[in-house]
Design an enzyme around this catalytic site. Sequence first.
Site, mmCIF file in Angstrom:
data_model
loop_
_atom_site.group_PDB
_atom_site.id
_atom_site.type_symbol
_atom_site.label_atom_id
_atom_site.label_comp_id
_atom_site.label_asym_id
_atom_site.label_seq_id
_atom_site.Cartn_x
_atom_site.Cartn_y
_atom_site.Cartn_z
ATOM 1 N N GLU A 135 0.843 -1.208 0.000
ATOM 2 C CA GLU A 135 0.000 0.000 0.000
ATOM 3 C C GLU A 135 0.872 1.250 0.000
ATOM 4 O OE1 GLU A 135 -1.886 -0.728 3.706
ATOM 5 O OE2 GLU A 135 -3.379 -2.056 2.877
ATOM 6 N N CYS A 171 -0.430 32.666 11.256
ATOM 7 C CA CYS A 171 -0.051 33.347 12.498
ATOM 8 C C CYS A 171 0.439 32.356 13.540
ATOM 9 C CB CYS A 171 -1.236 34.156 13.012
ATOM 10 S SG CYS A 171 -1.528 35.566 11.977
ATOM 11 N N GLU A 172 1.561 31.772 13.295
ATOM 12 C CA GLU A 172 2.226 30.823 14.195
ATOM 13 C C GLU A 172 3.714 30.987 13.953
ATOM 14 O OE1 GLU A 172 1.101 28.267 16.228
ATOM 15 O OE2 GLU A 172 -0.986 28.804 15.835
HETATM 16 C C1 LIG Z 1 -2.189 1.154 6.734
HETATM 17 C C2 LIG Z 1 -1.326 2.030 5.915
HETATM 18 N N1 LIG Z 1 -1.018 1.637 4.661
HETATM 19 C C3 LIG Z 1 -0.247 2.428 3.865
HETATM 20 C C4 LIG Z 1 0.223 3.639 4.294
HETATM 21 C C5 LIG Z 1 1.041 4.477 3.339
HETATM 22 O O1 LIG Z 1 2.325 4.665 3.772
HETATM 23 P P1 LIG Z 1 3.373 5.444 2.868
HETATM 24 O O2 LIG Z 1 2.752 6.688 2.418
HETATM 25 O O3 LIG Z 1 4.531 5.662 3.770
HETATM 26 O O4 LIG Z 1 3.740 4.541 1.729
HETATM 27 C C6 LIG Z 1 -0.061 4.072 5.577
HETATM 28 C C7 LIG Z 1 0.462 5.360 6.063
HETATM 29 O O5 LIG Z 1 0.279 5.809 7.146
HETATM 30 C C8 LIG Z 1 -0.864 3.242 6.421
HETATM 31 O O6 LIG Z 1 -1.183 3.619 7.660
#
Ligand SMILES: Cc1ncc(COP(=O)(O)O)c(C=O)c1O
Length: 436
Positions: free
Chosen positions: A290, A361-362
Amino acid sequence: MEHWGNLDINSDGHLMLGGCDALDLAAQFGTPLYVMEEDVIRDICRRYMRAMKEYKGGGRVLFAGKAMMTTAMCKLVQSEGLGLDVVSGGELYVAMNAGFDLGNVFFHGNNKTDADLKMAVKAGVGRIVIDSMAEIVRLANIAAEAGRVQEVSVRIKPGIEAHTHEYIQTGQVDSKFGFGIDDGHGLRAIKAILGQPSLKLIGIHCHIGSQIFELQPFRDAVDVMLDYMLAVKEETGYMMSEIDFGGGYGIHYTKDDDPLRPHQYVQTMMDELTKRCEAKGIDCPAFVIEPGRSIAGEAGTTLYTVGDIKAIPDVRTYVSVDGSMADNPRPALYQAVYTCALAGKMDQPDEMTVSIAGRACESGDMLVWDAKLPKAEAGDVLAVFSTGAYNYSMASNYNKLRHPAVVLVKDGKAELMVKRQTYDDLIRNDVVPSWL
Ligand SMILES: Cc1ncc(COP(=O)(O)O)c(C=O)c1O
């Protein structure tokens, strides 16, 4: 300015993005402006998909929508054969708006609401990735009521501490996400799922963190997750058929970052998994990844217009731009470091060290510290690189600053993916209680 790659610079010394002059983009669409280069996104998607095709057990590449979620982005990654990882009803809604194949969508999250779960089951998402004991019962009831058998996987904490910022480290035991292995929570959850006729357990999931450069944590994840799958089989007699390793592959933000090409991490993991399965004489499980940051991150550049410049003698020079932590919260949130350049002066030597201040504004609203630039002047266009992931998607309306437009560029063409917010958008949901 020291960039890690080969930037495209035209004969006028202007930065080119997707064949478009960055100054023309700024003039046509206004600033701040997120610019996404389609070819860069497609190239990385293709590398991942090619690597995946080589793997015996089959699998999927899901784009982690949290990195950059828009309707056009969904269409783009789907056209390259990717699925999608979503974490809320809102992200699922965008996917539905894009006509995404919902069977190729995995739904994550450590506290999905009943409304999220109902929506996901009704939509027919491919997997719901279970993250708590309570979710098992809630989801089983929702699926049963809908007359469905919902395919699920379980989020496991493999106990791996990857070297990255603690806020984006997620695979360690002390994490709000997932079930532990050694404490028996994972096994308890798996047994509970197996006891629910409206749920079908397909696999296990982990995500060890984000912006990781080393290979070893990913190899370790393969070993831990495969061993765990076999331990579950031993204990329950049930063999799962899929391991989802999440994302986490690092990208360049500065020239000091030294990631492998994203698909090389995946290749290493698949080789390790194949070797280990062969040694154990078992079929390779399906392999899911992912990636989010590595698909969208380097494809994005934010363009700003330089405004006031404040030189404090013997201290520093602040160059203020028309964007802020509202369009890029990462530096304020976890000290993220970026590289920037003056898009119209790419052929000029660096002659000053300046810090780029946002307009919110920070005091903490700084976008880049100690950048080396040619002489910066009001009206210059400043380009901040690698802003394609976790910028637009993390943007806020702090100080009632409007979300910038997002433009997609390719072969000299530029079209909007997201319109700039209007002032009317800022008050669209405001209502006034009757007693006022
Ligand atoms: C469950 C899950 N899958 C995939 C990702 C994507 O991670 P990245 O953008 O580092 O590839 C995240 C990011 O937080 C995640 O929590």
